[in-house]
Design a protein around this motif. Structure first.
Motif, PDB file in Angstrom:
ATOM      1  N   LYS A   1     -22.221  35.997  24.000  1.00  0.00           N
ATOM      2  CA  LYS A   1     -22.705  36.193  22.629  1.00  0.00           C
ATOM      3  C   LYS A   1     -23.520  37.472  22.510  1.00  0.00           C
ATOM      4  CE  LYS A   1     -22.773  31.413  20.947  1.00  0.00           C
ATOM      5  NZ  LYS A   1     -23.642  30.269  20.530  1.00  0.00           N
ATOM      6  N   ILE A   2     -24.353  37.731  23.517  1.00  0.00           N
ATOM      7  CA  ILE A   2     -25.149  38.968  23.514  1.00  0.00           C
ATOM      8  C   ILE A   2     -24.230  40.182  23.550  1.00  0.00           C
ATOM      9  CG2 ILE A   2     -26.780  40.352  24.858  1.00  0.00           C
ATOM     10  CD1 ILE A   2     -28.048  37.681  25.769  1.00  0.00           C
ATOM     11  N   HIS A   3     -23.223  40.130  24.420  1.00  0.00           N
ATOM     12  CA  HIS A   3     -22.290  41.247  24.534  1.00  0.00           C
ATOM     13  C   HIS A   3     -21.432  41.397  23.279  1.00  0.00           C
ATOM     14  CE1 HIS A   3     -22.636  43.083  28.546  1.00  0.00           C
ATOM     15  NE2 HIS A   3     -23.193  41.940  28.876  1.00  0.00           N
ATOM     16  N   LYS A   4     -21.035  40.291  22.696  1.00  0.00           N
ATOM     17  CA  LYS A   4     -20.251  40.350  21.460  1.00  0.00           C
ATOM     18  C   LYS A   4     -21.036  41.049  20.359  1.00  0.00           C
ATOM     19  CE  LYS A   4     -17.944  37.461  17.990  1.00  0.00           C
ATOM     20  NZ  LYS A   4     -17.592  36.069  17.588  1.00  0.00           N
ATOM     21  N   LYS A   5     -22.303  40.686  20.226  1.00  0.00           N
ATOM     22  CA  LYS A   5     -23.161  41.299  19.214  1.00  0.00           C
ATOM     23  C   LYS A   5     -23.289  42.799  19.455  1.00  0.00           C
ATOM     24  CE  LYS A   5     -27.875  41.212  17.375  1.00  0.00           C
ATOM     25  NZ  LYS A   5     -29.229  40.591  17.489  1.00  0.00           N
ATOM     26  N   ASN A   6     -23.566  43.180  20.716  1.00  0.00           N
ATOM     27  CA  ASN A   6     -23.737  44.595  21.034  1.00  0.00           C
ATOM     28  C   ASN A   6     -22.447  45.390  20.839  1.00  0.00           C
ATOM     29  OD1 ASN A   6     -26.413  44.136  21.714  1.00  0.00           O
ATOM     30  ND2 ASN A   6     -26.007  43.945  23.908  1.00  0.00           N
ATOM     31  N   ALA A   7     -21.327  44.788  21.246  1.00  0.00           N
ATOM     32  CA  ALA A   7     -20.037  45.473  21.118  1.00  0.00           C
ATOM     33  C   ALA A   7     -19.644  45.660  19.659  1.00  0.00           C
ATOM     34  CB  ALA A   7     -18.959  44.696  21.864  1.00  0.00           C
TER      35      ALA A   7
ATOM     36  N   LEU B   1      -3.941  46.118  15.816  1.00  0.00           N
ATOM     37  CA  LEU B   1      -4.446  46.579  17.105  1.00  0.00           C
ATOM     38  C   LEU B   1      -5.440  45.573  17.693  1.00  0.00           C
ATOM     39  CD1 LEU B   1      -4.125  48.760  19.154  1.00  0.00           C
ATOM     40  CD2 LEU B   1      -5.748  50.189  17.889  1.00  0.00           C
ATOM     41  N   LYS B   2      -6.243  44.956  16.823  1.00  0.00           N
ATOM     42  CA  LYS B   2      -7.168  43.920  17.293  1.00  0.00           C
ATOM     43  C   LYS B   2      -6.397  42.750  17.905  1.00  0.00           C
ATOM     44  CE  LYS B   2     -11.249  44.645  14.371  1.00  0.00           C
ATOM     45  NZ  LYS B   2     -12.121  44.047  13.336  1.00  0.00           N
ATOM     46  N   SER B   3      -5.277  42.383  17.278  1.00  0.00           N
ATOM     47  CA  SER B   3      -4.452  41.285  17.796  1.00  0.00           C
ATOM     48  C   SER B   3      -3.875  41.627  19.166  1.00  0.00           C
ATOM     49  CB  SER B   3      -3.321  40.970  16.819  1.00  0.00           C
ATOM     50  OG  SER B   3      -3.825  40.480  15.606  1.00  0.00           O
TER      51      SER B   3
ATOM     52  N   TYR C   1      -4.159  40.829  24.990  1.00  0.00           N
ATOM     53  CA  TYR C   1      -4.363  41.449  26.302  1.00  0.00           C
ATOM     54  C   TYR C   1      -5.546  40.802  27.020  1.00  0.00           C
ATOM     55  CZ  TYR C   1      -5.456  45.080  29.768  1.00  0.00           C
ATOM     56  OH  TYR C   1      -5.721  45.751  30.933  1.00  0.00           O
ATOM     57  N   SER C   2      -6.645  40.596  26.294  1.00  0.00           N
ATOM     58  CA  SER C   2      -7.855  40.016  26.891  1.00  0.00           C
ATOM     59  C   SER C   2      -7.595  38.618  27.428  1.00  0.00           C
ATOM     60  CB  SER C   2      -8.988  39.978  25.861  1.00  0.00           C
ATOM     61  OG  SER C   2      -9.314  41.275  25.430  1.00  0.00           O
ATOM     62  N   ILE C   3      -6.852  37.839  26.677  1.00  0.00           N
ATOM     63  CA  ILE C   3      -6.547  36.466  27.094  1.00  0.00           C
ATOM     64  C   ILE C   3      -5.589  36.450  28.281  1.00  0.00           C
ATOM     65  CG2 ILE C   3      -5.467  34.301  26.381  1.00  0.00           C
ATOM     66  CD1 ILE C   3      -6.477  34.998  23.491  1.00  0.00           C
ATOM     67  N   GLU C   4      -4.504  37.212  28.191  1.00  0.00           N
ATOM     68  CA  GLU C   4      -3.470  37.175  29.224  1.00  0.00           C
ATOM     69  C   GLU C   4      -3.894  37.864  30.518  1.00  0.00           C
ATOM     70  OE1 GLU C   4       0.244  38.629  27.795  1.00  0.00           O
ATOM     71  OE2 GLU C   4       0.495  37.030  26.307  1.00  0.00           O
ATOM     72  N   VAL C   5      -4.593  38.987  30.403  1.00  0.00           N
ATOM     73  CA  VAL C   5      -4.920  39.783  31.588  1.00  0.00           C
ATOM     74  C   VAL C   5      -6.296  39.444  32.148  1.00  0.00           C
ATOM     75  CG1 VAL C   5      -5.266  42.133  32.472  1.00  0.00           C
ATOM     76  CG2 VAL C   5      -3.433  41.671  30.829  1.00  0.00           C
ATOM     77  N   LEU C   6      -7.275  39.242  31.246  1.00  0.00           N
ATOM     78  CA  LEU C   6      -8.655  39.037  31.696  1.00  0.00           C
ATOM     79  C   LEU C   6      -9.119  37.585  31.610  1.00  0.00           C
ATOM     80  CD1 LEU C   6     -10.149  42.212  29.971  1.00  0.00           C
ATOM     81  CD2 LEU C   6      -9.538  41.961  32.385  1.00  0.00           C
ATOM     82  N   GLY C   7      -8.344  36.755  30.922  1.00  0.00           N
ATOM     83  CA  GLY C   7      -8.637  35.330  30.936  1.00  0.00           C
ATOM     84  C   GLY C   7      -9.438  34.794  29.778  1.00  0.00           C
ATOM     85  N   SER C   8      -9.864  35.634  28.839  1.00  0.00           N
ATOM     86  CA  SER C   8     -10.663  35.137  27.721  1.00  0.00           C
ATOM     87  C   SER C   8     -10.694  36.143  26.586  1.00  0.00           C
ATOM     88  CB  SER C   8     -12.096  34.859  28.167  1.00  0.00           C
ATOM     89  OG  SER C   8     -12.917  34.534  27.065  1.00  0.00           O
ATOM     90  N   LYS C   9     -10.697  35.634  25.360  1.00  0.00           N
ATOM     91  CA  LYS C   9     -10.820  36.493  24.183  1.00  0.00           C
ATOM     92  C   LYS C   9     -12.205  37.132  24.104  1.00  0.00           C
ATOM     93  CE  LYS C   9     -10.333  36.573  19.130  1.00  0.00           C
ATOM     94  NZ  LYS C   9     -11.651  37.221  18.896  1.00  0.00           N
ATOM     95  N   GLU C  10     -13.197  36.528  24.778  1.00  0.00           N
ATOM     96  CA  GLU C  10     -14.557  37.064  24.741  1.00  0.00           C
ATOM     97  C   GLU C  10     -14.639  38.491  25.280  1.00  0.00           C
ATOM     98  OE1 GLU C  10     -17.083  35.644  23.248  1.00  0.00           O
ATOM     99  OE2 GLU C  10     -15.772  33.974  22.716  1.00  0.00           O
ATOM    100  N   TYR C  11     -13.631  38.890  26.026  1.00  0.00           N
ATOM    101  CA  TYR C  11     -13.649  40.230  26.602  1.00  0.00           C
ATOM    102  C   TYR C  11     -13.022  41.265  25.682  1.00  0.00           C
ATOM    103  CZ  TYR C  11     -14.738  37.481  30.725  1.00  0.00           C
ATOM    104  OH  TYR C  11     -15.327  36.611  31.602  1.00  0.00           O
ATOM    105  N   SER C  12     -12.575  40.833  24.519  1.00  0.00           N
ATOM    106  CA  SER C  12     -11.897  41.759  23.610  1.00  0.00           C
ATOM    107  C   SER C  12     -12.868  42.661  22.843  1.00  0.00           C
ATOM    108  CB  SER C  12     -11.033  40.985  22.613  1.00  0.00           C
ATOM    109  OG  SER C  12     -11.846  40.165  21.782  1.00  0.00           O
TER     110      SER C  12
END
Length: 349
Positions: free
Chosen positions: A19-25, A44-46, A51-62
């Protein structure tokens, strides 16, 4: 029950971190879009979400990838989001011992170098010299300021300029010093005149990131220059301009950004233009950091804060192996870690 509680606490910590990173990003994204006039499209967001889900494992990394993409006005596969790096990568590749780099009173012992400007240590309300010999309180003032009119008190666990106090010989309370907590006391650094052309008043910091590749070679990963504002005594994260270093020659990028990610083509106070300027003796600083990293191969990635002194030699201000800041080099000169396969680490137990 214990396993459930442990799992709950882990998930709670992870959610809070994201949540902290989401806010900052997203704050960074808003500033970048407003500053550049480039709007990240829903399409592009989609793509980034998928990519975040398939490659990194979570949408939180988007969310950091949104900011990286808006800054470059295109998406690049292989980028490492800052929260993925901090939560997944750094603890694994640095074996969970990166925290030790924040114990400033131990840095010289660990890195084994005289390039740190350490002169004294305060540990458990006891003053020590460079070699950890106890200094009697009655001798403290004389020894502290025998050769310097000012010193810098840097607390353990301090970072990004926070927890640093300037000690002035003419306005000094010895009793207060003994109650400030554990810290290293460093001598001042006289930087190269080249940096004074940008801005005076604080010592410019070059962040050099080195890494250990899959063949166990220590290499340069990326770098940027941090300079303070004209009214700054210290270079602090919220009062700086960061300018990317394009390559190992020390060439600066066309523009830098402030803490909020607003672009600056010149220093906001002095008008110094960054484009086509080259940091003197930069490669010497890079090679110094690589040499020091080889002494502590336990760490796969280290961020070094470096100054170039008046004689053209590098000095190490501090080092960071807990969460070296990668988001700026990833954004400006990355992907910097594509060959390391860090995107697979989230699948490891």
């Amino acid at each position: 029950m214990k396993k459930q509680i442990k799992k709950f606490l882990k998930e709670y910590k992870k959610n809070k971190y994201d949540k902290i990173h989401k806010k900052n990003a997203l704050n960074a994204l808003r500033v970048i879009e407003k500053d550049t006039g480039y709007k990240l499209s829903s399409k592009l967001k989609s793509i980034i979400d998928e990519y975040s889900i398939e490659v990194l494992g979570s949408k939180e990394y988007s969310y950091w990838l949104y900011a990286y993409t808006a800054y470059n006005q295109k998406f690049k596969e292989g980028w490492i989001p800052d929260n993925y790096f901090g939560y997944i990568v750094a603890p694994k590749v640095n074996k969970g011992i990166g925290e030790i780099s924040n114990i400033k009173t131990m840095s010289r012992k660990i890195v084994q170098t005289d390039l740190l400007p350490d002169k004294f240590y305060m540990i458990d309300k006891t003053l020590y010299d460079q070699d950890f010999n106890v200094i009697d309180k009655k001798d403290a003032f004389h020894l502290l300021f025998k050769n310097y009119d000012e010193l810098f008190y840097k607390k353990d666990e301090s970072n990004q300029g926070r927890g640093v106090i300037k000690l002035d010989k003419n306005n000094f309370d010895l009793n207060e010093l003994y109650n400030l907590g554990d810290a290293v006391i460093q001598r001042p650094i006289v930087q190269s005149e080249w940096f004074d052309e940008i801005v005076t008043g604080s010592v410019a910091t070059i962040r050099i990131t080195t890494l250990k590749d899959k063949k166990k070679n220590i290499k340069f990963a990326g770098s940027y220059l941090r300079v303070g504002r004209s009214d700054s005594v210290l270079v602090q994260v919220d009062r700086t301009v960061r300018i990317p270093v394009i390559d190992e020659s020390g060439l600066l990028g066309e523009y830098g950004t402030n803490f909020e990610w607003k672009r600056h083509y010149k220093h906001p106070d002095t008008g110094y233009k960054f484009y086509n300027q080259t940091i003197p003796h930069f490669n010497k600083a890079v090679q110094t950091c690589i040499k020091l990293h080889k002494k502590i191969p336990h760490f796969a990635i280290i961020g070094w804060d470096v100054s170039i002194n008046a004689k053209g030699n590098p000095e190490i201000i501090e080092w960071n192996a807990r969460h070296p800041d990668i988001k700026f080099i990833e954004t400006t000169t990355g992907p910097c870690f594509k060959t390391l396969e860090w995107e697979k680490l989230h699948n490891e137990n």
